[in-house]
Enzyme design. Structure first.
Site, PDB file in Angstrom:
ATOM      1  N   ARG A   1      -0.041 -10.214   5.565  1.00 22.90           N
ATOM      2  CA  ARG A   1       0.850  -9.077   5.306  1.00 22.90           C
ATOM      3  C   ARG A   1       1.123  -8.314   6.597  1.00 22.90           C
ATOM      4  NH1 ARG A   1      -1.137  -5.203   0.625  1.00 22.90           N
ATOM      5  NH2 ARG A   1      -2.580  -4.496   2.234  1.00 22.90           N
TER       6      ARG A   1
ATOM      7  N   LYS B   1       3.491  -2.237   5.310  1.00 22.04           N
ATOM      8  CA  LYS B   1       2.671  -1.044   5.493  1.00 22.04           C
ATOM      9  C   LYS B   1       3.041  -0.344   6.805  1.00 22.04           C
ATOM     10  CE  LYS B   1      -1.709  -0.674   3.374  1.00 22.04           C
ATOM     11  NZ  LYS B   1      -1.514  -0.382   1.947  1.00 22.04           N
TER      12      LYS B   1
ATOM     13  N   GLU C   1       5.858   3.011  -7.473  1.00 20.32           N
ATOM     14  CA  GLU C   1       4.441   3.039  -7.101  1.00 20.32           C
ATOM     15  C   GLU C   1       3.815   4.380  -7.437  1.00 20.32           C
ATOM     16  OE1 GLU C   1       2.968   0.982  -3.847  1.00 20.32           O
ATOM     17  OE2 GLU C   1       4.954   0.513  -3.043  1.00 20.32           O
TER      18      GLU C   1
HETATM   19  C1  LIG Z   1      -1.727  -0.394   0.603  1.00 19.61           C
HETATM   20  C2  LIG Z   1      -0.787  -0.007  -0.467  1.00 19.61           C
HETATM   21  C3  LIG Z   1      -0.910  -0.481  -1.786  1.00 19.61           C
HETATM   22  C4  LIG Z   1      -2.068  -1.306  -2.265  1.00 19.61           C
HETATM   23  O1  LIG Z   1      -2.209  -2.524  -1.597  1.00 19.61           O
HETATM   24  P1  LIG Z   1      -3.617  -3.251  -1.604  1.00 19.61           P
HETATM   25  O2  LIG Z   1      -3.385  -4.472  -0.787  1.00 19.61           O
HETATM   26  O3  LIG Z   1      -3.949  -3.560  -3.009  1.00 19.61           O
HETATM   27  O4  LIG Z   1      -4.582  -2.318  -0.993  1.00 19.61           O
HETATM   28  C5  LIG Z   1       0.073  -0.132  -2.705  1.00 19.61           C
HETATM   29  N1  LIG Z   1       1.093   0.665  -2.358  1.00 19.61           N
HETATM   30  C6  LIG Z   1       1.240   1.146  -1.113  1.00 19.61           C
HETATM   31  C7  LIG Z   1       2.407   2.011  -0.797  1.00 19.61           C
HETATM   32  C8  LIG Z   1       0.299   0.840  -0.127  1.00 19.61           C
HETATM   33  O5  LIG Z   1       0.431   1.340   1.100  1.00 19.61           O
END
Ligand SMILES: *Cc1c(COP(=O)(O)O)cnc(C)c1O
Length: 345
Positions: free
Chosen positions: A90, A192, A228
């Site tokens: 990722r 991210k 989200e």
């Molecule tokens: C990191 C994150 C998640 C969750 O991702 P994981 O890989 O399960 O930790 C969900 N939404 C957002 C906006 C994030 O930054």
């Protein structure tokens, strides 16, 4: 007698009162790369402040991303990671989207292992928390025009943490944001990128001041479909079918989300990745959010447009509980891991 070396001594920390907050640990990993060249070998060094040009791409234009993962101490002494190769991949996707140098998967995983081992005394005892690992990739070179920086830094540090939401498995109250969106189609919501998070701080802070644990974001085009919950993915359950928003590029593809889907299907549930209308979600039987920090956290209620949906009378729903128990047992090494999700660090 010689004094015990700091690295061997038990840190002065009360493992039972830890929250999801910053604690300085012993060691961090750092590597650099000039644009268009290979990464220099990374080094471990004492946790310390960075030296950065005021013109660094990251502080001028937000050219950076982060990852988040956890290491846990199993009962038998093993230190378990959770699908770390997916974090590495990722981060690669995100680096491409942000025009940054891409960290090879083996280099990413090697850095994570080194940081865990050199901060081993900070890994909480079994069942009392985790070592949260924070990889960062950012444009550290100086650049004045809006363009990719000439140099990148890959850094990994780690912090011992307790539960993300105060109260652990207590269902949280959420509020739908009618004023703000997190991401738009074609933007950076699917990676991210550090720049995705600051705009959510004020809405989230305001919701917390009103007594909510977090905000639910709806899609930016129709203002109708759930995206989200803060920095975690959304799920709801209706008539024993599990629903979660489909990945359209505006939603972060969570590793906990993916694992929850795979786990639920292996338990015989039907899981639909689809558009989840907020009205449908308000009428669901159960709702929960999923993320590395939150693991699986039950949602007790959602406020939207003056109406309040309450799930399971504010108790934890049966399917939410089943998925939480199954996932956390695998993550903590208390149950067999038929998926091969938990390599030892
Ligand atoms: C990191 C994150 C998640 C969750 O991702 P994981 O890989 O399960 O930790 C969900 N939404 C957002 C906006 C994030 O930054």
């Amino acid at each position: 007698m010689m004094e015990e070396a700091e690295s061997d001594s038990e840190p002065s920390i009360d493992w039972d009162s830890m929250t999801f907050s910053f604690t300085e640990t012993d060691r961090m990993y750092i590597a650099k790369c000039k644009q268009g060249e290979d990464w220099q070998p990374g080094v471990m060094q004492d946790f310390q402040d960075l030296q950065l040009s005021p013109a660094a791409g990251v502080i001028n234009y937000g050219q950076g991303l982060f990852e988040g993962m956890k290491a846990r101490r199993a009962e038998d002494g093993r230190i378990l990671l959770f699908r770390p190769e997916l974090n590495a991949r990722r981060a690669q996707e995100g680096s491409r989207r942000l025009g940054m140098a891409v960290v090879p998967e083996e280099m990413f995983l090697d850095a994570v292992h080194q940081v865990i081992h050199e901060n081993e005394r900070w890994i909480p005892p079994t069942g009392r928390g985790e070592l949260y690992i924070r990889p960062l990739i950012f444009g550290s070179g100086a650049i004045l025009g809006v363009a990719p920086a000439p140099e990148y830094t890959f850094l990994v540090y780690a912090v011992p943490v307790g539960p993300y939401f105060k109260g652990g498995m207590n269902p949280i109250s959420l509020k739908v944001s009618d004023e703000y969106h997190r991401a738009a189609p074609g933007g950076s919501g699917g990676v991210k990128a550090i720049g995705n998070y600051a705009p959510g701080m004020m809405p989230s802070k305001n919701a917390k001041a009103e007594g909510y644990a977090e905000i639910i974001y709806l899609d930016a085009v129709h203002h109708r479909y759930v995206e989200e919950v803060g920095a975690a993915n959304f799920f709801c359950v209706k008539d024993n079918v599990i629903y979660t928003p489909e990945l359209t590029g505006t939603i972060l593809p969570g590793i906990t989300r993916l694992s929850t889907i795979e786990l639920a299907r292996s338990l015989g549930y039907q899981v639909l990745e689809t558009k989840v209308d907020i009205e449908f979600a308000m009428g669901a039987d159960e709702a929960f959010c999923a993320g590395t920090a939150a693991v699986i956290s039950p949602i007790g209620s959602i406020e939207h447009g003056g109406k309040i949906a309450t799930y399971c009378d504010g108790e934890v729903g049966a399917i939410t509980k089943q998925l939480y128990d199954a996932l956390s047992a695998i993550q903590e090494g208390r149950a067999p891991d038929p998926f091969g999700w938990t390599p030892s660090a």
